[in-house]
Design a protein around this motif. Structure first.
Motif, PDB file in Angstrom:
ATOM      1  N   ARG A  71      34.408  -5.443 -23.722  1.00 36.40           N
ATOM      2  CA  ARG A  71      34.997  -4.281 -23.047  1.00 36.40           C
ATOM      3  C   ARG A  71      34.367  -2.951 -23.442  1.00 36.40           C
ATOM      4  N   CYS A  72      33.837  -2.821 -24.669  1.00 33.80           N
ATOM      5  CA  CYS A  72      33.252  -1.548 -25.099  1.00 33.80           C
ATOM      6  C   CYS A  72      31.744  -1.512 -24.882  1.00 33.80           C
ATOM      7  N   GLY A  73      31.187  -2.554 -24.257  1.00 37.45           N
ATOM      8  CA  GLY A  73      29.748  -2.560 -23.981  1.00 37.45           C
ATOM      9  C   GLY A  73      28.884  -2.858 -25.190  1.00 37.45           C
ATOM     10  N   GLY A  74      29.440  -3.531 -26.184  1.00 39.01           N
ATOM     11  CA  GLY A  74      28.649  -3.946 -27.340  1.00 39.01           C
ATOM     12  C   GLY A  74      28.586  -2.929 -28.462  1.00 39.01           C
ATOM     13  N   LYS A  75      29.546  -2.028 -28.514  1.00 36.00           N
ATOM     14  CA  LYS A  75      29.544  -0.978 -29.531  1.00 36.00           C
ATOM     15  C   LYS A  75      30.465  -1.289 -30.722  1.00 36.00           C
ATOM     16  N   ALA A  76      31.001  -2.509 -30.779  1.00 41.06           N
ATOM     17  CA  ALA A  76      31.862  -2.968 -31.881  1.00 41.06           C
ATOM     18  C   ALA A  76      33.117  -2.124 -32.035  1.00 41.06           C
ATOM     19  N   LYS A  77      33.655  -1.630 -30.941  1.00 38.10           N
ATOM     20  CA  LYS A  77      34.870  -0.814 -30.985  1.00 38.10           C
ATOM     21  C   LYS A  77      36.111  -1.599 -30.567  1.00 38.10           C
ATOM     22  N   CYS A  78      35.961  -2.539 -29.633  1.00 35.33           N
ATOM     23  CA  CYS A  78      37.134  -3.188 -29.040  1.00 35.33           C
ATOM     24  C   CYS A  78      37.449  -4.548 -29.647  1.00 35.33           C
ATOM     25  N   THR A  79      36.503  -5.213 -30.221  1.00 33.60           N
ATOM     26  CA  THR A  79      36.575  -6.565 -30.800  1.00 33.60           C
ATOM     27  C   THR A  79      36.913  -7.658 -29.785  1.00 33.60           C
ATOM     28  N   VAL A  81      30.211 -21.960 -31.308  1.00 23.58           N
ATOM     29  CA  VAL A  81      31.152 -20.842 -31.356  1.00 23.58           C
ATOM     30  C   VAL A  81      32.196 -20.991 -30.264  1.00 23.58           C
ATOM     31  N   LYS A  82      33.377 -20.443 -30.539  1.00 26.29           N
ATOM     32  CA  LYS A  82      34.460 -20.467 -29.562  1.00 26.29           C
ATOM     33  C   LYS A  82      34.879 -19.027 -29.276  1.00 26.29           C
ATOM     34  N   PRO A  83      34.594 -18.519 -28.071  1.00 21.56           N
ATOM     35  CA  PRO A  83      35.042 -17.164 -27.724  1.00 21.56           C
ATOM     36  C   PRO A  83      36.562 -17.077 -27.769  1.00 21.56           C
ATOM     37  N   MET A  84      37.071 -16.008 -28.357  1.00 22.14           N
ATOM     38  CA  MET A  84      38.512 -15.832 -28.480  1.00 22.14           C
ATOM     39  C   MET A  84      39.112 -15.214 -27.211  1.00 22.14           C
ATOM     40  N   MET A  85      38.317 -14.435 -26.488  1.00 21.43           N
ATOM     41  CA  MET A  85      38.795 -13.792 -25.258  1.00 21.43           C
ATOM     42  C   MET A  85      37.723 -13.914 -24.185  1.00 21.43           C
ATOM     43  N   THR A  86      38.136 -14.417 -23.024  1.00 17.24           N
ATOM     44  CA  THR A  86      37.216 -14.538 -21.899  1.00 17.24           C
ATOM     45  C   THR A  86      37.846 -13.910 -20.664  1.00 17.24           C
ATOM     46  N   VAL A  87      37.034 -13.737 -19.644  1.00 20.52           N
ATOM     47  CA  VAL A  87      37.534 -13.227 -18.370  1.00 20.52           C
ATOM     48  C   VAL A  87      38.639 -14.136 -17.860  1.00 20.52           C
ATOM     49  N   GLU A  88      38.408 -15.445 -17.936  1.00 17.62           N
ATOM     50  CA  GLU A  88      39.385 -16.416 -17.421  1.00 17.62           C
ATOM     51  C   GLU A  88      40.698 -16.377 -18.193  1.00 17.62           C
ATOM     52  N   SER A  89      40.637 -16.269 -19.513  1.00 25.08           N
ATOM     53  CA  SER A  89      41.861 -16.326 -20.312  1.00 25.08           C
ATOM     54  C   SER A  89      42.637 -15.014 -20.315  1.00 25.08           C
ATOM     55  N   SER A  90      41.952 -13.914 -20.025  1.00 24.03           N
ATOM     56  CA  SER A  90      42.610 -12.607 -20.119  1.00 24.03           C
ATOM     57  C   SER A  90      42.934 -11.980 -18.767  1.00 24.03           C
ATOM     58  N   GLY A  91      42.164 -12.366 -17.745  1.00 25.75           N
ATOM     59  CA  GLY A  91      42.324 -11.729 -16.443  1.00 25.75           C
ATOM     60  C   GLY A  91      41.690 -10.348 -16.375  1.00 25.75           C
ATOM     61  N   LEU A  92      40.977  -9.961 -17.428  1.00 28.77           N
ATOM     62  CA  LEU A  92      40.319  -8.659 -17.481  1.00 28.77           C
ATOM     63  C   LEU A  92      38.873  -8.753 -17.005  1.00 28.77           C
ATOM     64  N   ASP A  93      38.333  -7.635 -16.590  1.00 24.99           N
ATOM     65  CA  ASP A  93      36.911  -7.518 -16.308  1.00 24.99           C
ATOM     66  C   ASP A  93      36.170  -7.633 -17.643  1.00 24.99           C
ATOM     67  N   ALA A  94      34.994  -8.232 -17.648  1.00 25.99           N
ATOM     68  CA  ALA A  94      34.258  -8.432 -18.891  1.00 25.99           C
ATOM     69  C   ALA A  94      33.943  -7.122 -19.606  1.00 25.99           C
ATOM     70  N   GLY A  95      33.617  -6.072 -18.857  1.00 25.87           N
ATOM     71  CA  GLY A  95      33.215  -4.802 -19.433  1.00 25.87           C
ATOM     72  C   GLY A  95      31.716  -4.596 -19.244  1.00 25.87           C
ATOM     73  N   PRO A  96      31.204  -3.428 -19.644  1.00 27.25           N
ATOM     74  CA  PRO A  96      29.783  -3.147 -19.452  1.00 27.25           C
ATOM     75  C   PRO A  96      28.915  -4.079 -20.300  1.00 27.25           C
ATOM     76  N   ARG A  97      27.811  -4.493 -19.715  1.00 31.47           N
ATOM     77  CA  ARG A  97      26.899  -5.410 -20.421  1.00 31.47           C
ATOM     78  C   ARG A  97      26.295  -4.715 -21.641  1.00 31.47           C
ATOM     79  N   PRO A  98      26.379  -5.369 -22.800  1.00 30.87           N
ATOM     80  CA  PRO A  98      25.766  -4.786 -24.008  1.00 30.87           C
ATOM     81  C   PRO A  98      24.260  -4.677 -23.868  1.00 30.87           C
ATOM     82  N   ALA A  99      23.686  -3.748 -24.597  1.00 33.35           N
ATOM     83  CA  ALA A  99      22.224  -3.590 -24.626  1.00 33.35           C
ATOM     84  C   ALA A  99      21.601  -4.769 -25.357  1.00 33.35           C
ATOM     85  N   GLU A 100      20.348  -4.991 -25.070  1.00 33.28           N
ATOM     86  CA  GLU A 100      19.608  -6.060 -25.750  1.00 33.28           C
ATOM     87  C   GLU A 100      19.631  -5.764 -27.219  1.00 33.28           C
TER      88      GLU A 100
END
Length: 106
Positions: free
Chosen positions: A34-42, A87-106
């Protein structure tokens, strides 16, 4: 190449050094960032079932302290694939119903 395995999604080959968030997303795992890869939202946190990503980065430590996140998790936007892992993602689009958020930078 490294093999990344995700329960219920299978395994896929990833070039070593790829940011884990991007490796997941590019292979059909709709992990949140959700924060675009800035380690703010977790929201991109993953449980590491198998594999090694090194010590927690300072930015992960700070984010986890603020959010009260468990120790066995990593932020997929802050680690890079450096070998085979599961690895097991803890939050996904499917499980949360949220938009993924901005794509993180390489």
């Amino acid at each position: 190449m490294a093999k990344v395995t995700v329960p219920d999604h299978g395994s896929f080959d990833v070039e070593e050094g790829t940011k884990l968030t991007l490796a997941l997303e590019d292979n059909g795992v709709q992990v949140l960032h959700r924060c675009g890869g800035k380690a703010k939202c977790t929201t991109c946190r993953v449980e590491v079932i198998n594999g090694e990503f090194g010590d927690l980065t300072e930015i992960e430590q700070e984010a986890f302290k603020k959010k009260g996140v468990e120790e066995n998790l990593r932020l997929s936007c802050q680690v890079r694939v450096n070998g085979n892992c599961e690895v097991k993602p803890m939050m996904t689009v499917e499980s949360s119903g949220l938009d993924a958020g901005p794509r993180p930078a390489e």
